[in-house]
Design an enzyme around this catalytic site. Structure first.
Site, PDB file in Angstrom:
ATOM      1  N   LYS A 195       0.856  -1.190   0.000  1.00 13.58           N
ATOM      2  CA  LYS A 195       0.000   0.000   0.000  1.00 13.58           C
ATOM      3  C   LYS A 195       0.885   1.231   0.000  1.00 13.58           C
ATOM      4  O   LYS A 195       1.651   1.462   0.939  1.00 13.58           O
ATOM      5  CB  LYS A 195      -0.890  -0.024   1.248  1.00 13.58           C
ATOM      6  CG  LYS A 195      -1.879   1.122   1.339  1.00 13.58           C
ATOM      7  CD  LYS A 195      -2.768   0.932   2.556  1.00 13.58           C
ATOM      8  CE  LYS A 195      -3.800   2.021   2.685  1.00 13.58           C
ATOM      9  NZ  LYS A 195      -4.637   1.829   3.888  1.00 13.58           N
ATOM     10  N   LYS A 248      -2.209  -1.431  -3.805  1.00 16.56           N
ATOM     11  CA  LYS A 248      -3.042  -0.235  -3.755  1.00 16.56           C
ATOM     12  C   LYS A 248      -2.177   1.000  -3.887  1.00 16.56           C
ATOM     13  O   LYS A 248      -1.189   1.087  -3.142  1.00 16.56           O
ATOM     14  CB  LYS A 248      -3.803  -0.240  -2.413  1.00 16.56           C
ATOM     15  CG  LYS A 248      -4.756   0.920  -2.206  1.00 16.56           C
ATOM     16  CD  LYS A 248      -5.439   0.832  -0.848  1.00 16.56           C
ATOM     17  CE  LYS A 248      -6.396   2.004  -0.683  1.00 16.56           C
ATOM     18  NZ  LYS A 248      -7.042   2.046   0.613  1.00 16.56           N
TER      19      LYS A 248
HETATM   20 ZN   LIG Z   1      -6.336   3.292   8.073  1.00 19.64          ZN
END
Ligand SMILES: [Zn+2]
Length: 326
Positions: A195, A248
């Site tokens: 992420k 992501k």
């Molecule tokens: Zn969070």
């Protein structure tokens, strides 16, 4: 005459021929639709930067779920917006926390729907960070304990998949152990393994009302410039027992998706984030692009890059368009 070149156009000569040799396909099962559940009554707020995406209260959830099911979507990812926030994000792990309430409701009314519970604290903490804060620091190990409590509460409520998103070190190991200890050995963990600290999350912070009140998330989310770091993160999560790996955002990181697909034997999930959605929506509203063609091209591009599943706000539209093309 001797042939001097290859005739690639032979396989593109008609729609049927192109269909015959198409390498990647989109199906409704590929999509996970994010849902924002708002604690309160009579709420159905369209997120201004995400046209077509609504925050809904429990009394509007039935209608929202019926629409989701009618589109053919099979999985939802739940986020909660609680009435009250505090330093420790108690509403994340309380039995009557909004995600737990919504999970029980959906499981009862729509048992065939897969519920993925986002496991984080930022929507529930008054400071908006994804863990326990001391001074201006987000503490790692202290945050894990609360994450485990949240995951167990979500599993108890009936969540089918636990998706920890806060990028604390050891979060998969801690949650796996916590779930097992509580008897949820069969519940998989879909880790937000890779992420990035991305500017593309902007509209989400309006949708989930979880913007950090000070600083940023760069001490726990990844530097967009880095590739090797993605391997380190994913290797840890695989070793710790993750069942799925999320990358992501999506569009700017398709190279990383391909890396993950080539190197790890787990289902790879892209989170096609709010900013990506907002860009397409805004351009389409201006008639600058063809929304349908752009979205379907982007989504099949994600599958080509190696995604097995796509978390996307376009899921309803994409399912509808796919049905029309049948
Ligand atoms: Zn969070």
């Amino acid at each position: 005459m001797e042939q001097q070149f290859n005739r690639h156009r032979r396989l593109r000569s008609s729609a049927s021929m192109r269909s015959l040799v198409r390498e990647n396909h989109l199906r409704p099962e590929d999509f996970i639709y994010p849902l924002f559940i708002y604690e309160g009554e009579n709420i159905r707020n369209e997120v201004s930067s995400m046209p077509g995406v609504f925050q809904v209260s429990m009394d509007n959830l039935q209608a929202e779920m019926e629409e989701i099911v009618a589109h053919g979507i099979k999985s939802v990812l739940l986020f909660g917006i609680p009435k009250t926030k505090d330093a420790c994000g108690e509403q994340a792990y309380h039995d009557h926390g909004i995600v737990q309430v919504a999970t029980r409701y959906i499981k009862e009314k729509f048992p065939e729907i897969i519920i993925v519970a986002d496991t984080c604290l930022c929507e529930y903490t008054d400071h908006g960070h994804c863990g326990v804060v001391e001074g201006d620091k987000v503490l790692n190990d202290e945050s894990l304990e609360l994450l485990v409590r949240t995951a167990v509460a979500q599993a108890k409520a009936g969540a089918d998949i636990i998706a920890p998103s806060n990028m604390m070190d050891g979060f998969v190991t801690a949650i796996r152990a916590g779930l097992d200890e509580a008897g949820f050995t069969e519940i998989p963990v879909m880790s937000y393994a890779v992420k990035y600290a991305s500017a593309f999350y902007g509209p989400f912070r309006e949708a989930a009302e979880g913007a950090p009140q000070f600083g940023d998330r760069k001490t726990y989310q990844m530097d967009p410039a880095n590739r090797m770091e993605a391997f380190r993160e994913a290797e840890s999560d695989v070793a710790e027992g993750a069942d799925f790996l999320i990358v992501k955002p999506g569009m700017p990181y398709l190279d990383i998706v391909r890396d993950m697909k080539n190197n790890f034997n787990l289902p790879i999930v892209i989170y096609n984030v709010s900013g990506e959605y907002a860009m397409i929506k805004a351009a389409a509203q201006n008639d600058w692009i063809d929304e349908r063609k752009t979205v379907l091209e982007m989504l099949v591009g994600m599958k080509r890059a190696g995604a097995d599943l796509i978390i996307t706000y376009h899921a309803k539209d994409a399912c509808r368009w796919l049905k029309e093309e049948e």
